[in-house]
Structures are given as C-alpha cells and as structure tokens.
Design a protein around this motif. Structure first.
Motif, mmCIF file in Angstrom:
data_model
loop_
_atom_site.group_PDB
_atom_site.id
_atom_site.type_symbol
_atom_site.label_atom_id
_atom_site.label_comp_id
_atom_site.label_asym_id
_atom_site.label_seq_id
_atom_site.Cartn_x
_atom_site.Cartn_y
_atom_site.Cartn_z
ATOM 1 N N GLU A 80 0.861 -1.386 0.000
ATOM 2 C CA GLU A 80 -0.146 -0.008 0.032
ATOM 3 C C GLU A 80 0.766 1.220 -0.108
ATOM 4 O O GLU A 80 0.320 2.473 -0.470
ATOM 5 C CB GLU A 80 -1.020 -0.056 1.175
ATOM 6 N N ASP A 81 1.969 1.451 0.234
ATOM 7 C CA ASP A 81 3.075 2.427 0.470
ATOM 8 C C ASP A 81 3.442 2.727 -0.687
ATOM 9 O O ASP A 81 4.192 3.783 -1.331
ATOM 10 C CB ASP A 81 4.405 2.072 1.057
ATOM 11 N N LEU A 82 3.158 2.017 -2.048
ATOM 12 C CA LEU A 82 3.575 2.301 -3.457
ATOM 13 C C LEU A 82 2.315 2.921 -4.114
ATOM 14 O O LEU A 82 1.385 2.356 -3.900
ATOM 15 C CB LEU A 82 4.386 1.249 -4.087
ATOM 16 N N PRO A 83 2.599 3.664 -5.337
ATOM 17 C CA PRO A 83 1.204 4.175 -5.713
ATOM 18 C C PRO A 83 0.605 3.250 -6.822
ATOM 19 O O PRO A 83 1.379 2.112 -7.101
ATOM 20 C CB PRO A 83 1.840 5.219 -6.587
ATOM 21 N N ASP A 84 -0.616 3.323 -7.223
ATOM 22 C CA ASP A 84 -1.336 2.649 -8.244
ATOM 23 C C ASP A 84 -0.579 2.903 -9.593
ATOM 24 O O ASP A 84 -0.503 3.860 -9.857
ATOM 25 C CB ASP A 84 -2.948 2.995 -8.063
ATOM 26 N N LEU A 85 0.019 1.750 -10.244
ATOM 27 C CA LEU A 85 0.522 1.775 -11.215
ATOM 28 C C LEU A 85 -0.375 1.944 -12.506
ATOM 29 O O LEU A 85 -0.037 2.069 -13.773
ATOM 30 C CB LEU A 85 1.735 0.934 -11.591
ATOM 31 N N ALA A 86 -1.882 2.092 -12.274
ATOM 32 C CA ALA A 86 -2.708 2.282 -13.439
ATOM 33 C C ALA A 86 -3.765 3.286 -12.862
ATOM 34 O O ALA A 86 -4.909 3.425 -13.183
ATOM 35 C CB ALA A 86 -3.560 0.690 -13.558
ATOM 36 N N ALA A 87 -3.178 4.447 -12.450
ATOM 37 C CA ALA A 87 -3.794 5.605 -11.793
ATOM 38 C C ALA A 87 -4.799 6.326 -12.945
ATOM 39 O O ALA A 87 -5.465 7.188 -12.458
ATOM 40 C CB ALA A 87 -2.883 6.253 -11.303
ATOM 41 N N HIS A 88 -4.252 6.047 -14.131
ATOM 42 C CA HIS A 88 -5.142 6.834 -15.319
ATOM 43 C C HIS A 88 -6.411 6.110 -15.696
ATOM 44 O O HIS A 88 -7.199 6.184 -16.781
ATOM 45 C CB HIS A 88 -4.329 7.205 -16.207
ATOM 46 N N GLY A 89 -6.803 4.846 -14.931
ATOM 47 C CA GLY A 89 -7.945 4.000 -15.105
ATOM 48 C C GLY A 89 -7.630 2.591 -16.074
ATOM 49 O O GLY A 89 -6.475 2.560 -16.386
ATOM 50 N N PRO A 90 -8.861 2.025 -16.394
ATOM 51 C CA PRO A 90 -8.626 1.096 -17.224
ATOM 52 C C PRO A 90 -7.966 1.489 -18.578
ATOM 53 O O PRO A 90 -8.196 2.702 -19.147
ATOM 54 C CB PRO A 90 -10.102 0.536 -17.468
ATOM 55 N N GLY A 91 -7.196 0.348 -19.097
ATOM 56 C CA GLY A 91 -6.600 0.709 -20.374
ATOM 57 C C GLY A 91 -5.356 0.041 -20.525
ATOM 58 O O GLY A 91 -4.853 -0.719 -19.666
ATOM 59 N N LEU A 92 -4.499 0.240 -21.657
ATOM 60 C CA LEU A 92 -3.114 -0.352 -21.869
ATOM 61 C C LEU A 92 -2.090 0.653 -21.329
ATOM 62 O O LEU A 92 -2.302 1.986 -21.217
ATOM 63 C CB LEU A 92 -2.911 -0.237 -23.332
ATOM 64 N N TYR A 93 -1.144 -0.010 -20.409
ATOM 65 C CA TYR A 93 0.145 0.693 -19.903
ATOM 66 C C TYR A 93 1.199 0.173 -20.429
ATOM 67 O O TYR A 93 1.394 -0.995 -20.666
ATOM 68 C CB TYR A 93 -0.205 0.585 -18.471
ATOM 69 N N HIS A 94 2.258 1.156 -20.613
ATOM 70 C CA HIS A 94 3.688 0.773 -20.948
ATOM 71 C C HIS A 94 4.282 0.640 -19.500
ATOM 72 O O HIS A 94 4.117 1.252 -18.704
ATOM 73 C CB HIS A 94 4.340 1.749 -21.793
ATOM 74 N N LEU A 95 4.945 -0.391 -19.420
ATOM 75 C CA LEU A 95 5.799 -0.649 -18.239
ATOM 76 C C LEU A 95 7.275 -0.532 -18.444
ATOM 77 O O LEU A 95 7.590 -1.243 -19.130
ATOM 78 C CB LEU A 95 5.329 -1.948 -17.343
ATOM 79 N N ARG A 96 8.150 0.298 -17.680
ATOM 80 C CA ARG A 96 9.622 0.232 -17.783
ATOM 81 C C ARG A 96 9.966 -0.105 -16.134
ATOM 82 O O ARG A 96 9.532 0.359 -15.385
ATOM 83 C CB ARG A 96 9.861 1.532 -18.227
ATOM 84 N N ILE A 97 10.934 -1.177 -16.218
ATOM 85 C CA ILE A 97 11.653 -1.713 -15.117
ATOM 86 C C ILE A 97 13.127 -1.277 -15.046
ATOM 87 O O ILE A 97 13.450 -1.667 -15.893
ATOM 88 C CB ILE A 97 11.359 -3.136 -14.751
ATOM 89 N N SER A 98 13.672 -0.559 -14.350
ATOM 90 C CA SER A 98 15.148 -0.318 -14.254
ATOM 91 C C SER A 98 15.548 -1.256 -12.902
ATOM 92 O O SER A 98 14.990 -0.969 -11.800
ATOM 93 C CB SER A 98 15.442 1.092 -14.120
#
Length: 156
Positions: A107-125
């Motif tokens: 819960e301490d990390l943000p919602d990574l789909a905060a812009h609602g349902p749909g396609l998201y690009h994810l980058r992991i460093s």
C-alpha cells in the motif's frame, strides 16, 4: 488524478520469495498471472491485469520505487541502473499495485494504473540483481542491495 500530473515516486521494501514479486489488482490477486519462468528477458513477464517481476534474490527484501506518469518520459530514470526491461500490459480494472508473493499488495507504493482502465507501458530499471542472486536469501533486517524502479504510463 489529474492526467497531466505524475504521481510522486514512492519507495518501499518488498518481501520476495521464490525470486518474484507482482503487479496486480488487489481484488483479482496474482493467480493466473505470468510466472518468473515466463520472463523471457529474465526480468519481466506481462499479462492481462498484471505482471511478474523476476528478482535475483530468492528470499528477502528488495527495494522498489514506483511512479505512474501521464505520458512517456523524455528521459531515462536518473541513477546507475544495471539493466532494464519494458513491456505492455492491460489493466481492465484501473488498479495495479505492487504485490509481494507472501504479503499481498504494498500500500506504500502508488497505483500504477492510476489513469484508469486501459493499456499501459511498463518500464523496470534494476540494479543489484547479480548481488541478490549471489546472496540468495536475507533475513528481515538485512539489505540485499537489490533495487527496482517501476514506471508506467498510459498508451493512447
């Protein structure tokens, strides 16, 4: 969230077990998501409503920072990162949280789909994966030296 304002990056320690953590909707859980073995690049396996991140460390804490952005950033994340991986995933619910294999949603990390349902690009460093693999297991008070920075943004 205002579509033009990114969430501030947040950081948390995430307990990994069996060299994995997930991105998932807390209501849907992690059942049915890709497994670490499906990470063809050795780090990331994406699926519908989530992803699996394969870590170097088998058991213990890794440090995860996360940020949801309104659009693709112009620059790579600051800092010395040893490797990175990118992928696309679909959030049908508009909720995508970092999940520990044992502890559930972080819960301490943000919602990574905060812009609602749909396609998201994810980058992991990532950095420290080789160190984590060499250590294999740490106790609750030990630092593995393994760090991840997760960034997502919606795909129009």
């Amino acid at each position: 969230m205002n579509d033009s304002t990114p969430s501030a990056p947040a950081q948390a320690r995430v307990w990994v077990h069996y060299a994995q953590f997930y991105l998932a909707d807390p209501e849907l859980g992690t059942d049915g998501l890709p497994t670490p073995e499906q990470a063809t690049d050795g780090i990331l396996a994406t699926g519908r409503d989530g992803a699996c991140v394969r870590t170097g460390l088998n058991t213990g804490y890794v440090t995860v920072s996360a940020q949801c952005l309104p659009q693709r950033p112009d620059t790579l994340p600051a800092g010395a990162w040893g490797t990175s991986s990118e992928g696309t995933l679909e959030s049908t619910t508009g909720s995508l949280l970092v999940h520990s294999w044992e502890d559930g949603a972080i819960e301490d990390l943000p919602d990574l789909a905060a812009h609602g349902p749909g396609l998201y690009h994810l980058r992991i460093s990532a950095r420290g994966r080789d160190q984590g693999q060499a250590i294999d297991t740490t106790g609750p008070g030990e630092d593995s030296g393994e760090h991840y920075f997760l960034e997502t943004w919606p795909i129009p």
